[in-house]
Design a protein around this motif. Structure first.
Motif, PDB file in Angstrom:
ATOM      1  N   LEU A  78       0.836  -1.201   0.000  1.00  0.00           N
ATOM      2  CA  LEU A  78       0.000   0.000   0.000  1.00  0.00           C
ATOM      3  C   LEU A  78       0.869   1.250   0.000  1.00  0.00           C
ATOM      4  O   LEU A  78       0.464   2.281  -0.495  1.00  0.00           O
ATOM      5  CB  LEU A  78      -0.892   0.022   1.245  1.00  0.00           C
ATOM      6  CG  LEU A  78      -2.015  -1.021   1.339  1.00  0.00           C
ATOM      7  CD1 LEU A  78      -2.742  -0.880   2.659  1.00  0.00           C
ATOM      8  CD2 LEU A  78      -2.980  -0.864   0.188  1.00  0.00           C
ATOM      9  N   VAL A 119      -9.085   0.923   1.705  1.00  0.00           N
ATOM     10  CA  VAL A 119      -8.658   0.062   2.804  1.00  0.00           C
ATOM     11  C   VAL A 119      -9.716   0.067   3.898  1.00  0.00           C
ATOM     12  O   VAL A 119     -10.532   0.985   4.002  1.00  0.00           O
ATOM     13  CB  VAL A 119      -7.308   0.524   3.402  1.00  0.00           C
ATOM     14  CG1 VAL A 119      -6.206   0.472   2.375  1.00  0.00           C
ATOM     15  CG2 VAL A 119      -7.426   1.918   4.009  1.00  0.00           C
ATOM     16  N   GLU A 140      -4.629  -1.128   9.099  1.00  0.00           N
ATOM     17  CA  GLU A 140      -5.185  -0.957   7.756  1.00  0.00           C
ATOM     18  C   GLU A 140      -5.026  -2.232   6.941  1.00  0.00           C
ATOM     19  O   GLU A 140      -3.968  -2.870   6.973  1.00  0.00           O
ATOM     20  CB  GLU A 140      -4.500   0.205   7.028  1.00  0.00           C
ATOM     21  CG  GLU A 140      -4.835   1.565   7.601  1.00  0.00           C
ATOM     22  CD  GLU A 140      -4.175   2.691   6.839  1.00  0.00           C
ATOM     23  OE1 GLU A 140      -3.413   2.392   5.883  1.00  0.00           O
ATOM     24  OE2 GLU A 140      -4.407   3.863   7.175  1.00  0.00           O
ATOM     25  N   MET A 142      -6.166  -3.839   2.927  1.00  0.00           N
ATOM     26  CA  MET A 142      -6.728  -3.527   1.626  1.00  0.00           C
ATOM     27  C   MET A 142      -8.087  -4.190   1.452  1.00  0.00           C
ATOM     28  O   MET A 142      -8.296  -5.337   1.832  1.00  0.00           O
ATOM     29  CB  MET A 142      -5.782  -3.980   0.503  1.00  0.00           C
ATOM     30  CG  MET A 142      -6.299  -3.633  -0.905  1.00  0.00           C
ATOM     31  SD  MET A 142      -5.252  -4.298  -2.210  1.00  0.00           S
ATOM     32  CE  MET A 142      -3.779  -3.353  -1.958  1.00  0.00           C
TER      33      MET A 142
END
Length: 486
Positions: A78, A119, A140, A142
């Motif tokens: 990310l 996310v 976090e 995805m």
């Protein structure tokens, strides 16, 4: 993370200790606790396949800073590079700041990273031994999005898809056409590929063009060059041009292998005009207060000149009472003007009572009088109109005490006490003087009764006392009379 990150001054800070010492007000114990938590971040990142971060609030700015991070090894990246030492802004990071404010877990099921990827974000506060929030722990992961070949933007989060487009048909507006904010999408050449009506009007008004399909937006609106120069970072900027003010928020989005940029522009012009109008009104009101205070001082000077003539004792006493009343009113405006940021014109009633009391004791020719104040850490405020009424009430009660309570005595004490009882305020003024044999109708008593009943919606009473005189004023707490407890 769901944030606009800006590297702090080019510093190469890499650990919690140096960042927290420089940019936060956390204690050494708090910092040690965060270092302990940081040691476990990598394990949690691997265990949950999630990105882990620790954010702390800055000491002198309404932002946060990333002080620690851990990335899972197998997860699709990310973040291309570390975000430690970068600012986090509330407008792009609502869940983080909600956790700080409410001291409880906060989540967003579909948040947008600075890379334009959707996310799932969970945030929990980190407490110290005093149950103060010293940082937040952020997780976090995805979110896998369903896409079809017909999608114009494969990786665009669902919340940003503004039109449903079918072959050989007109676009069907979904949400953006109803928004007052300008929503603009530009491609890798910074050319407009979509704008809602507000966005079209914004570009047309500032550029003077009706058609701008094949022109780079930063060419016709040069002030946007700074926004585009930030590359793939989420970014926001406040701009003022030709008396128009607006905030530009930029979010990069992936569309296949091409760069797509989302611009959200919020017009602040009307808000700025109202702020300026309010500021001018505030200046005008303060100028009026200055003139009222100066005029009252002029009247006081005239009365003092008159008192220098040969006056009888009764006339001199009447002049002094008038001077005390004028000073009491003037004290309200002096307290308002002492605070430059006092836009609400609120007056500290405790400070007002002390100011009036000490002035009247200083000008009194009676016995040696001591003033005692009791308010038990109560902070009582009211707006200017109510403050004038309270000032005159306090003035009259003190004048009565100074005039009648200590006849034939060399010294005495006047006690002024403020008490909060639920939604009621009680003002007690008592003395240890000779006491009141009977209540006589007088101009001063009429002033007190009318002001208490009509201006304060309260009650006035004389409480029986073994020594001296004890008076009580009771009035309700309201929008114009309010309290602040320490």
């Amino acid at each position: 993370m769901l944030a606009d990150y800006s590297l702090i001054g080019g510093l190469n800070l890499s650990n919690i200790q140096s960042l927290c010492r420089k940019y936060t007000n956390l204690s050494a114990t708090d910092i040690d606790k965060l270092i302990e938590i940081e040691a476990t971040l990598t394990y949690y990142a691997e265990l949950t396949d999630c990105y882990m971060f620790i954010d702390c609030l800055l000491e002198n700015l309404p932002h946060a800073i990333v002080v620690a991070e851990a990335f899972p090894k197998k997860e699709i990246g990310l973040y291309e590079k570390s975000v430690i030492g970068k600012f986090v802004f509330e407008s792009f990071e609502p869940a983080v700041f909600a956790a700080f404010k409410h001291k409880e877990k906060s989540s967003i099921s579909r948040a947008i990273t600075q890379e334009g990827i959707t996310v799932e974000q969970n945030v929990i506060p980190i407490f110290n031994e005093q149950q103060q929030v010293i940082a937040v722990l952020i997780q976090e992961k995805m979110v896998k999005m369903q896409t079809t070949p017909k999608d114009d933007f494969q990786n665009m989060p669902f919340a940003l898809i503004e039109h449903i487009v079918e072959p050989n048909s007109q676009p069907i507006p979904v949400v953006s056409d109803l928004l007052v904010e300008s929503i603009i999408l530009t491609n890798h050449e910074n050319k407009v590929i979509y704008s809602n009506p507000a966005g079209y009007h914004f570009i047309s008004e500032l550029s003077g063009l009706e058609n701008f399909d094949n022109i780079s937006l930063d060419k016709i609106l040069p002030f946007l060059q700074e926004v585009y120069d930030k590359g793939d970072d989420v970014f926001f900027l406040e701009i003022t041009i030709d008396r128009k003010s607006f905030i530009v928020k930029k979010i990069p989005i992936r569309s296949h292998n091409e760069k797509v940029t989302l611009l959200i522009i919020h017009d602040l012009t009307e808000l700025k005009l109202k702020e300026n109008e309010l500021m001018m009104k505030t200046f005008a009101i303060r100028e009026i207060h200055h003139r009222v205070k100066n005029n009252l001082q002029t009247v006081t000077s005239l009365l003092r000149l008159q008192m220098r003539n040969d006056l009888s004792a009764s006339n001199a006493s009447a002049f002094q009472e008038a001077l005390n009343r004028i000073y009491s009113i003037s004290s309200v405006y002096e307290l308002i003007l002492e605070n430059e940021d006092n836009a609400e014109e609120r007056v500290d009633v405790i400070a007002l009572a002390k100011k009036i009391g000490h002035k009247m004791i200083g000008t009194s020719n009676t016995a040696t009088i001591q003033l005692a104040f009791h308010h038990e850490n109560l902070q009582l405020f009211c707006h200017s109109k109510k403050a004038v009424s309270l000032a005159l009430i306090i003035c009259e009660l003190l004048q009565n005490a100074l005039k009648y309570a200590f006849i034939g005595r060399d010294e005495g004490v006047i006690d002024i006490q403020f008490i909060q009882e639920d939604s009621t305020i009680s003002l007690h003024i008592s003395d240890n003087g000779v006491g009141m044999q009977e209540v006589k109708a007088s101009f001063g008593m009429e002033i007190i009764t009318r002001l208490v009943e009509y201006d304060l919606a309260g009650s006035f009473s004389i409480i029986p006392s073994n020594e001296g005189t004890h008076t009580q004023i009771q009035f309700p707490v309201s929008e114009e009379v309010f309290i602040v407890n320490d």
